[in-house]
Design an enzyme around this catalytic site. Structure first.
Site, PDB file in Angstrom:
ATOM      1  N   GLU A 280      -1.097   0.914  -9.245  1.00 45.35           N
ATOM      2  CA  GLU A 280      -0.650  -0.542  -9.359  1.00 45.35           C
ATOM      3  C   GLU A 280      -0.945  -1.383 -10.506  1.00 45.35           C
ATOM      4  O   GLU A 280       0.118  -1.939 -10.915  1.00 45.35           O
ATOM      5  CB  GLU A 280      -1.570  -1.216  -8.215  1.00 45.35           C
ATOM      6  CG  GLU A 280      -1.037  -2.435  -7.512  1.00 45.35           C
ATOM      7  CD  GLU A 280      -1.473  -2.914  -6.392  1.00 45.35           C
ATOM      8  OE1 GLU A 280      -1.171  -2.267  -5.353  1.00 45.35           O
ATOM      9  OE2 GLU A 280      -2.418  -3.545  -6.483  1.00 45.35           O
ATOM     10  N   GLU A 283       2.126  -0.201 -12.482  1.00 49.19           N
ATOM     11  CA  GLU A 283       3.286  -0.830 -12.013  1.00 49.19           C
ATOM     12  C   GLU A 283       3.361  -2.231 -12.527  1.00 49.19           C
ATOM     13  O   GLU A 283       4.543  -2.801 -12.866  1.00 49.19           O
ATOM     14  CB  GLU A 283       3.341  -0.793 -10.354  1.00 49.19           C
ATOM     15  CG  GLU A 283       4.673  -1.465  -9.833  1.00 49.19           C
ATOM     16  CD  GLU A 283       4.432  -1.727  -8.386  1.00 49.19           C
ATOM     17  OE1 GLU A 283       3.680  -1.025  -7.522  1.00 49.19           O
ATOM     18  OE2 GLU A 283       5.562  -2.449  -7.673  1.00 49.19           O
ATOM     19  N   CYS A 300      -2.194  -3.370  -0.236  1.00 49.25           N
ATOM     20  CA  CYS A 300      -3.299  -2.480   0.204  1.00 49.25           C
ATOM     21  C   CYS A 300      -3.510  -2.643   1.667  1.00 49.25           C
ATOM     22  O   CYS A 300      -3.980  -1.782   2.563  1.00 49.25           O
ATOM     23  CB  CYS A 300      -4.669  -2.534  -0.397  1.00 49.25           C
ATOM     24  SG  CYS A 300      -4.593  -2.352  -1.994  1.00 49.25           S
ATOM     25  N   SER A 320       4.062  -4.860  -4.581  1.00 49.56           N
ATOM     26  CA  SER A 320       3.807  -3.571  -5.224  1.00 49.56           C
ATOM     27  C   SER A 320       4.386  -2.336  -4.353  1.00 49.56           C
ATOM     28  O   SER A 320       4.281  -2.544  -3.104  1.00 49.56           O
ATOM     29  CB  SER A 320       2.308  -3.253  -5.341  1.00 49.56           C
ATOM     30  OG  SER A 320       2.161  -1.713  -5.668  1.00 49.56           O
ATOM     31  N   LYS A 359      -4.539  -0.394  10.369  1.00 51.83           N
ATOM     32  CA  LYS A 359      -4.469   0.781   9.663  1.00 51.83           C
ATOM     33  C   LYS A 359      -3.955   2.003  10.476  1.00 51.83           C
ATOM     34  O   LYS A 359      -3.149   2.969  10.106  1.00 51.83           O
ATOM     35  CB  LYS A 359      -5.859   1.414   8.967  1.00 51.83           C
ATOM     36  CG  LYS A 359      -6.236   0.570   7.884  1.00 51.83           C
ATOM     37  CD  LYS A 359      -5.487   1.357   6.856  1.00 51.83           C
ATOM     38  CE  LYS A 359      -5.999   0.268   5.294  1.00 51.83           C
ATOM     39  NZ  LYS A 359      -5.017   0.499   4.343  1.00 51.83           N
ATOM     40  N   GLU A 362      -0.450   1.485  10.450  1.00 51.44           N
ATOM     41  CA  GLU A 362       0.106   1.836   8.970  1.00 51.44           C
ATOM     42  C   GLU A 362       0.267   3.532   8.971  1.00 51.44           C
ATOM     43  O   GLU A 362       1.234   4.022   8.780  1.00 51.44           O
ATOM     44  CB  GLU A 362      -0.783   1.421   7.902  1.00 51.44           C
ATOM     45  CG  GLU A 362      -0.191   1.854   6.587  1.00 51.44           C
ATOM     46  CD  GLU A 362      -1.197   1.650   5.532  1.00 51.44           C
ATOM     47  OE1 GLU A 362      -0.782   0.650   4.552  1.00 51.44           O
ATOM     48  OE2 GLU A 362      -2.387   1.861   5.589  1.00 51.44           O
ATOM     49  N   GLU A 367       7.471   5.783   7.305  1.00 52.93           N
ATOM     50  CA  GLU A 367       7.495   6.008   5.922  1.00 52.93           C
ATOM     51  C   GLU A 367       6.271   6.933   5.242  1.00 52.93           C
ATOM     52  O   GLU A 367       6.270   7.572   4.236  1.00 52.93           O
ATOM     53  CB  GLU A 367       7.385   4.855   5.036  1.00 52.93           C
ATOM     54  CG  GLU A 367       8.382   3.657   5.470  1.00 52.93           C
ATOM     55  CD  GLU A 367       7.986   2.836   6.567  1.00 52.93           C
ATOM     56  OE1 GLU A 367       7.271   3.234   7.262  1.00 52.93           O
ATOM     57  OE2 GLU A 367       8.672   1.646   6.343  1.00 52.93           O
ATOM     58  N   CYS A 504     -11.475  -6.831   3.621  1.00 50.39           N
ATOM     59  CA  CYS A 504     -11.543  -5.327   4.633  1.00 50.39           C
ATOM     60  C   CYS A 504     -12.990  -5.611   5.261  1.00 50.39           C
ATOM     61  O   CYS A 504     -13.070  -5.160   6.543  1.00 50.39           O
ATOM     62  CB  CYS A 504     -11.557  -4.182   4.015  1.00 50.39           C
ATOM     63  SG  CYS A 504      -9.708  -4.269   3.223  1.00 50.39           S
TER      64      CYS A 504
END
Lengths: 577, 427
Positions: A280, A283, A300, A320, A359, A362, A367, A504
């Site tokens: 990141e 990037e 994230c 990102s 999560k 996710e 993907e 988190c």
């Protein structure tokens, strides 16, 4: 502070003015019962179990919503109050499924605790046996409307903390319910699956979709090589499941306990967090150098990603392309780790322990299969892991200290603070500063991005170039920044967004009782982990350096691009229809 | 002289007041002109002296409420006319809006002027089609005549009134639920304080008054506090509109000076029960009111005396049950009504009514035992003690009062009902 004199149960006391009866009682050693009240929410006064008598007032009053006044005479212990409170709880119990023994909330249920505290012996009211269907529609959450006591805490957090606003208290009378619009399932609305409603719920009406059975099965399968990764914030919250104070650092015991569960390797998501910073950070530099879309926003937090996909899809180019640490770990486990360990990736089973319900979603995204397999096979929340430890009879607090396995267990302090709001920003700045300036960063703490303020704006001197950054946590605050970007009023270069308040450590998968006060303690724990770390900058992580040297070659390189970066989807429902 | 003939506040025979010119030719809007020319503080003083109390049920002193809005620092203020007349058996506001629209509008205009509100909302019950259209037309007429809108009667004071239609919820007569519904939110009550006088519609100070309350104001301003006080009693000045219905000979709306007894209301105004029948019970104050036996009818219509006797005057509905009626059927009917209208927000009201309905059904089916009756009493008592808003607090009144006066009807339906409901205590 001005004080007023009031009388509680015939005892005259002096308390600060302008507080509620409940607060005044608390200051004087009496915890009045409550179900709808929550320390971080506005007063709702729905449940009425906090009713008390006030002299001169005909009916009882709700102590949560009634302010004290000079000379007020309050009685909390009369037969009338007792009968009222017990009857209200009895009425709730008559409407509530009597399934406590098999309820996921069980001993941690606030209603059950209250019933116990009041010594409820019998429910005389006629039990409501009508049963509504449960909502299993998402990979993250389960809603059981039958257990709902209509306190409104979930809807409050959904509307006013997250401003996602998909849970509504609707209908009236006996038909009242708290559900998504028109009684739809969670999968059919713009729910980001953050699970803040789970933390808000006093009972078992909404909870994580339990994956412990999947994990038990994998652990019992001799053909599987089962590895586990633990998110940064879990090490400062898991001990709460075993009665330790909030924010207690339990990394070593956590590792030992995971080994006792039978995992073949105990790894650390922090390793992947360092990897995320490498990707990141570079990037960001690339965007700065090539005139890419700025400000760049972190990626994230899966609840945050789902939020922007639903509500601000036009801003997705700002996000990102880096996968989250969880997914970077999964992709590395089934490629790099498979290669160096000589294990066929099809036999590797990746379990992650996360503070997060999103999560789970996710990990199930289409993907997230760049290794050729599903990168992360099962996601456990902190609560689920606590239950597994308890199931195995693991005496968590008395375990010997353990250490993470190599090499995916090596990490830095920069990775640890990922779990706190501002932590990803701080970790990125530590690396970006040194990459850009070529100088050693003397003071590692970026105080301007720390703390519980909802939106934190700061600026950093990168060798003569002033870079403006912003940090938001909780989606209501993220929304403010998105509106500013959409209006062209955000001149930031880099923005960190975390879906949940506090980051988190305040995630929807964390132990029950996660309040803002608890969040602050966990954040302190993470900064302490950072302080004590041997390495505190992601690019100094030797395991990461070796990973690039042996496998990835360079940040943003072709292998990285394939395994560590992803794409997003426009989920705006208005456009789809 | 019959009391109906004397000059009161409403003179409910004067139906022709739907015509603005006629209303004005008989002195209508004289009070407004007088108020606009006077010091507002003096006018508020007159209202307070007159002792006018809210007629929607809560009987809060009207002058004081106006003063509370008036003294607020915030300059943007609202007046809301609560015409969400949902109390079963009540039809006084419907009558006023349909037949005395200008008396209401004049009262509204005076109250708005005194409170310093320049925008008003007339919140009309969903089902009231005719009153709504009369009011719409009357507002337009008043506006054309310079009695509403900009610069009323050349005074510099402006007031706009818009109509807002409820959507059929009984609870929206409760002022905070009413505000929620205007603002487009669910019609559920809100935590007080802040009171609407402090933060009402859109967070601004708001005067919310019942139709009947506001319609009292022109006469008070015209004839003075002393005249008004001469109509009622020291405790409760003025008159009350009573909606008479049930098993009596003359049903309809009557205006009764405070101090008259309920016996007068039932036997004089209402003509007593139908031939050959006897009064068994009288329900006062609508579905949320109590049931009293014939022996209690000598209690005067007066706030203080009624409170002492456990009677809530409420909206002023008087519903008579003769000796052919079942108390349990009546109570059960009202519990069903409240269960339908409860917003479900708070536990005692929602769950208490659920249990009350089940027990009433068991009783009527002859399936109940005495323990059920004791539970019914306990649940309704807790509803009264601990519900969030007035709906839940009053929803059990019919149960509580009928258990008190007609306990034997409950006991006789119980399978084990020979024993006395209250055991040895009542012996």
């Amino acid at each position: 502070m001005a004080m007023v004199e009031i009388t509680i149960n015939k005892r005259t006391i002096s308390v600060p003015e302008n507080i509620t009866i409940m607060e005044a009682a608390k200051l004087n050693g009496i915890s009045l019962p409550s179900l709808c009240n929550h320390p971080d929410q506005k007063v709702k006064a729905n449940c009425r179990v906090c009713a008390v008598e006030v002299e001169g007032v005909k009916n009882l009053v709700a102590s949560c919503s009634t302010k004290i006044a000079e000379g007020m005479k309050i009685t909390t212990n009369s037969p009338r109050v007792r009968e009222t409170v017990r009857t209200i709880v009895e009425l709730i119990l008559a409407d509530h499924p009597q399934e406590c023994l098999t309820c996921i909330r069980s001993g941690e249920c606030e209603l059950r605790q209250l019933a116990f505290k009041l010594g409820m012996k019998e429910v005389q009211g006629v039990k409501n046996t009508k049963r509504l269907p449960l909502d299993f529609s998402t990979p993250s959450l389960v809603r059981d409307p039958n257990k709902c006591i209509k306190c409104g805490r979930c809807a409050e957090v959904c509307h006013h903390v997250q401003e996602v606003g998909i849970l509504y208290s609707h209908n009236r009378g006996l038909d009242i319910g708290v559900t998504p619009e028109y009684g739809k399932e969670l999968k059919d609305v713009a729910c980001v699956l953050c699970g803040q409603c789970v933390l808000a719920c006093p009972v078992g009406a909404i909870y994580e979709k339990d994956e412990t059975d999947k994990v038990w099965e994998a652990l019992g399968d001799p053909d599987k090589h089962v590895v586990v990764q633990v998110a940064p914030s879990v090490r400062v919250s898991i001990a709460e499941e075993f009665g330790r104070p909030s924010g207690s650092i339990a990394t070593s015991k956590l590792v030992s306990a995971l080994r006792l569960l039978g995992f073949d390797r105990v790894f650390d998501t922090d390793f992947a967090a360092d990897l995320t910073i490498m990707e990141e950070g570079h990037e960001l530099l690339q965007r700065l150098q090539t005139g890419g879309v700025l400000p760049m926003i972190t990626s994230c937090s899966p609840g945050w990603i789902k939020y922007i996909e639903h509500f601000y899809p036009e801003l997705l180019p700002h996000v990102s392309s880096c996968k989250s640490p969880q997914q970077m770990f999964g992709a590395m486990a089934k490629s790099y780790y498979a290669k160096i360990s000589g294990i066929d990736p099809k036999d590797i089973y990746v379990v992650s322990v996360m503070p997060c319900t999103a999560k789970k979603y996710e990990a199930a995204r289409p993907e997230m299969r760049d290794s050729g397999y599903r990168d992360v096979d099962a996601v456990l929340t902190t609560r689920e892991l606590g239950r597994m430890f308890k199931h195995e009879g693991i005496d968590f607090n008395s375990l010997e200290d353990g250490e993470f396995d190599l090499p995916l267990g090596i990490s830095t302090g920069a990775a640890a603070i990922f779990g706190a709001t501002g932590g990803v920003m701080e970790a990125a700045l530590r690396t970006v500063y040194e990459v850009v300036t070529g100088q050693t960063l003397e003071k590692l703490e970026f105080e301007g991005v720390r703390g519980m303020e909802g939106v934190k704006a700061s600026s950093v001197d990168l060798g003569g170039t002033e870079v403006k950054v912003a940090v938001a946590h909780g989606l209501a605050h993220a929304k403010q920044i998105m509106e500013a970007i959409a209006a062209g009023e955000a001149d930031y270069t880099f923005i960190e967004v975390m879906c949940c308040p506090g980051g988190c450590i305040g995630g929807g998968g964390q132990p029950y009782g996660t309040t803002n006060a608890v969040r602050e303690k966990r954040i302190q724990g993470l900064y302490e982990v950072d302080q004590k770390s041997e390495f505190r900058k992601s690019h100094e992580n030797p395991a990461i350096q070796k990973l690039y040297a042996d496998y990835l070659q360079a940040p943003l390189g072709p292998v990285s691009h394939k395994l560590l970066h992803t794409t997003y989807t426009n989920r705006c429902q208005h456009e789809l229809q | 002289m019959s009391m109906i003939d004397c000059q009161l506040v409403f003179n409910v025979e004067n139906r022709e007041y739907v015509d603005l010119d006629l209303y004005r030719s008989r002195g209508g809007y004289g009070a407004l002109a007088k108020v606009l020319a006077a010091d507002p503080r003096e006018s508020v003083y007159v209202l307070k002296e007159a002792g006018l109390k809210g007629r929607g049920g809560a009987s809060f002193p009207t002058g004081l409420k106006i003063e509370m809005v008036r003294s607020n620092q915030e300059q943007e203020r609202y007046i809301i006319i609560n015409a969400d007349e949902g109390e079963p058996g009540t039809f006084k506001d419907r009558y006023i809006m349909t037949h005395l629209p200008f008396q209401l509008l004049e009262g509204v205009t005076i109250a708005a002027y005194l409170a310093g509100a320049s925008r008003g909302i007339l919140y009309v019950r969903h089902e009231y089609d005719e009153p709504r259209s009369v009011m719409r037309e009357s507002i337009a007429q008043a506006k054309r005549a310079g009695l509403l809108g900009e610069n009323i009667l050349g005074s510099g004071f402006s007031l706009d009134i818009e109509l807002f239609s409820g959507a059929g919820s009984y609870l929206c007569g409760e002022e905070t639920a009413l505000l929620s519904s205007i603002e487009g939110r669910k019609g559920r009550p809100q935590v007080k304080p802040p009171y609407p006088t402090q933060q009402g519609l859109w967070g601004k100070p708001t005067l919310i008054n019942n139709v009947e309350t506001l319609s009292n104001i022109p006469k008070i301003m015209e004839k003075g506090a002393l005249w008004y006080r001469s109509l009622g009693t020291e405790d409760s000045p003025g008159t009350k509109l009573i909606s008479l219905s049930g098993d009596i000979r003359f049903r309809g709306l009557v205006e009764v000076p405070f101090g008259a007894s309920f016996r007068d209301i039932v036997y004089e105004y209402g003509g007593g029960p139908k031939p050959g029948r006897k009064v068994k019970a009288v329900n006062i104050g609508g579905a949320s009111g109590v049931l009293i036996p014939e022996e209690m009818l000598d209690v005067p219509l007066e706030y203080g005396a009624c409170a002492r006797a456990g009677i809530t005057i409420g909206s002023g509905a008087v519903f008579v049950l003769d000796d052919t009626r079942s108390i349990l059927d009546n109570v059960s009917n009202r519990i069903n009504f409240f269960l339908h209208e409860s917003c479900g927000k708070c536990t005692p009201c929602r769950e208490g009514l659920r249990q009350a309905q089940i027990i009433m059904e068991k009783l009527i089916a002859g399936q109940a035992v005495m323990k059920d009756v004791q539970n019914l009493e306990r649940y309704t008592r807790v509803m009264q003690n601990a519900s969030f808003c007035g709906l839940g607090q009053a929803a059990g009144n019919s149960v509580i009062s009928s258990l008190h006066y007609y306990g034997e009807e409950y006991c006789s339906r119980c399978k084990d009902g020979e024993e006395d409901l209250y055991g040895e205590e009542s012996a």
